[in-house]
Design a protein around this motif. Structure first.
Motif, short mmCIF file in Angstrom:
data_model
loop_
_atom_site.label_atom_id
_atom_site.label_comp_id
_atom_site.label_asym_id
_atom_site.label_seq_id
_atom_site.Cartn_x
_atom_site.Cartn_y
_atom_site.Cartn_z
N ARG A 64 0.81 -1.21 0.00
CA ARG A 64 0.00 0.00 0.00
C ARG A 64 0.85 1.27 0.00
O ARG A 64 0.39 2.33 -0.44
CB ARG A 64 -0.92 0.01 1.22
N ALA A 65 2.07 1.17 0.48
CA ALA A 65 2.94 2.34 0.58
C ALA A 65 3.78 2.56 -0.68
O ALA A 65 4.54 3.52 -0.75
CB ALA A 65 3.86 2.21 1.79
N HIS A 66 3.63 1.67 -1.68
CA HIS A 66 4.43 1.79 -2.91
C HIS A 66 3.48 1.86 -4.10
O HIS A 66 2.50 1.11 -4.17
CB HIS A 66 5.37 0.59 -3.05
N PRO A 67 3.73 2.74 -5.08
CA PRO A 67 2.81 2.89 -6.22
C PRO A 67 2.53 1.58 -6.96
O PRO A 67 1.37 1.28 -7.28
CB PRO A 67 3.52 3.91 -7.12
N PHE A 68 3.58 0.79 -7.24
CA PHE A 68 3.35 -0.45 -7.98
C PHE A 68 2.64 -1.48 -7.11
O PHE A 68 1.70 -2.15 -7.55
CB PHE A 68 4.67 -1.02 -8.49
N GLY A 69 3.08 -1.62 -5.86
CA GLY A 69 2.43 -2.56 -4.97
C GLY A 69 0.96 -2.23 -4.76
O GLY A 69 0.10 -3.12 -4.75
N ARG A 70 0.67 -0.95 -4.61
CA ARG A 70 -0.72 -0.52 -4.44
C ARG A 70 -1.54 -0.83 -5.70
O ARG A 70 -2.69 -1.28 -5.61
CB ARG A 70 -0.74 0.98 -4.12
N TRP A 71 -0.95 -0.59 -6.87
CA TRP A 71 -1.65 -0.89 -8.13
C TRP A 71 -1.93 -2.38 -8.25
O TRP A 71 -3.02 -2.78 -8.66
CB TRP A 71 -0.81 -0.42 -9.31
N VAL A 72 -0.96 -3.23 -7.88
CA VAL A 72 -1.17 -4.68 -7.95
C VAL A 72 -2.33 -5.09 -7.05
O VAL A 72 -3.22 -5.85 -7.45
CB VAL A 72 0.11 -5.44 -7.55
N LEU A 73 -2.36 -4.58 -5.83
CA LEU A 73 -3.45 -4.88 -4.91
C LEU A 73 -4.81 -4.51 -5.51
O LEU A 73 -5.75 -5.31 -5.51
CB LEU A 73 -3.26 -4.10 -3.61
N ASP A 74 -4.90 -3.31 -6.04
CA ASP A 74 -6.18 -2.82 -6.55
C ASP A 74 -6.56 -3.50 -7.86
O ASP A 74 -7.73 -3.84 -8.07
CB ASP A 74 -6.12 -1.30 -6.76
N TYR A 75 -5.59 -3.73 -8.73
CA TYR A 75 -5.87 -4.29 -10.05
C TYR A 75 -6.29 -5.76 -9.94
O TYR A 75 -7.19 -6.21 -10.65
CB TYR A 75 -4.64 -4.16 -10.94
N LEU A 76 -5.64 -6.49 -9.05
CA LEU A 76 -6.01 -7.89 -8.88
C LEU A 76 -7.35 -8.06 -8.18
O LEU A 76 -8.18 -8.85 -8.60
CB LEU A 76 -4.92 -8.63 -8.08
N GLY A 77 -7.54 -7.32 -7.11
CA GLY A 77 -8.79 -7.42 -6.38
C GLY A 77 -9.10 -8.84 -5.93
O GLY A 77 -10.26 -9.26 -5.89
N GLY A 78 -8.08 -9.61 -5.59
CA GLY A 78 -8.27 -10.98 -5.13
C GLY A 78 -8.41 -12.00 -6.25
O GLY A 78 -8.56 -13.19 -6.00
N ARG A 79 -8.34 -11.53 -7.51
CA ARG A 79 -8.48 -12.43 -8.65
C ARG A 79 -7.11 -12.82 -9.19
O ARG A 79 -6.08 -12.30 -8.77
CB ARG A 79 -9.27 -11.77 -9.77
#
Length: 211
Positions: A64-79
């Motif tokens: 959550r504190a890194h732009p790429f890591g945050r994007w991965v979290l949001d883009y995947l959404g558990g999928r």
């Protein structure tokens, strides 16, 4: 030189996804490592001249504190879905200059302690439009350290990607990539990689995200 380096398959559960690839497609994987400060970790499916990066969030708080890591979290959404694709080059400065991109330096430590280093450009654009590849130039002195060359117990000998299917704008892709000849299939649909054909023991297996 501009050629396919890897595609990134984002997953929620790294061990479970690796088991699926081995069971369903005969593709084994090896431990990759952690992207320190990014909150992600990976496993590598070596294919010789290229590879599949199976990537998951290892530390949600760090991500959550890194732009790429945050994007991965949001883009995947558990999928499980493809996150992107990468082209390698030996002229990253030329490509970055042509497209007006900034170059970043990244690294990760392998389980054996070896440190892999690379320079990269275009990741922000690829996060905004996953149909676009990003570019990287490896800083590896020993070719055996290249992730695609790692030994893995596949069902048969891999020969690399036969093709990668990307949903997007063919004209924009051509302008972004330039005149390189790449085994890319451009289709309609939500922007991003949709499938990858892999040559394995003289046959072709097709990698798609799990439903």
């Amino acid at each position: 030189m501009l050629e396919l380096d890897h595609v990134i398959l984002g997953v929620a559960d790294l061990p479970a996804a690796s088991d699926r690839l081995r069971t369903e497609l005969g593709l084994a994987s090896v431990e990759g490592g952690r992207h320190v400060g990014v909150g992600t970790g990976n496993r590598i499916v070596p294919l010789g001249r290229n590879y599949v990066e199976v990537l998951a969030v290892a530390d949600p708080e760090e991500a959550r504190a890194h732009p790429f890591g945050r994007w991965v979290l949001d883009y995947l959404g558990g999928r499980e879905r493809f996150l992107g694709w990468c082209l390698r080059t030996d002229e990253l400065d030329v490509i970055a200059g042509r497209l007006g991109l900034e170059i970043e330096s990244w690294s990760r430590e392998r389980p054996d302690g070896a440190v892999l280093r690379w320079r990269m450009a275009g990741l922000d654009a690829a996060m905004e439009d996953p149909s676009l590849p990003f570019f990287m130039q490896w800083g590896i002195d020993d070719d055996d350290l290249y992730p695609g060359r790692s030994p893995a117990a596949h069902a048969a000998e891999p020969e690399g990607f036969a093709w990668v299917e990307v949903a997007g704008d063919a004209e924009r892709l051509a302008d972004w990539i330039g005149p390189a000849e790449l085994p890319i299939r451009v289709v309609e649909g939500d922007r991003g990689v949709t499938a990858a054909g892999i040559l394995l023991g003289g046959s072709e297996v097709v990698l798609r995200p799990a439903p």
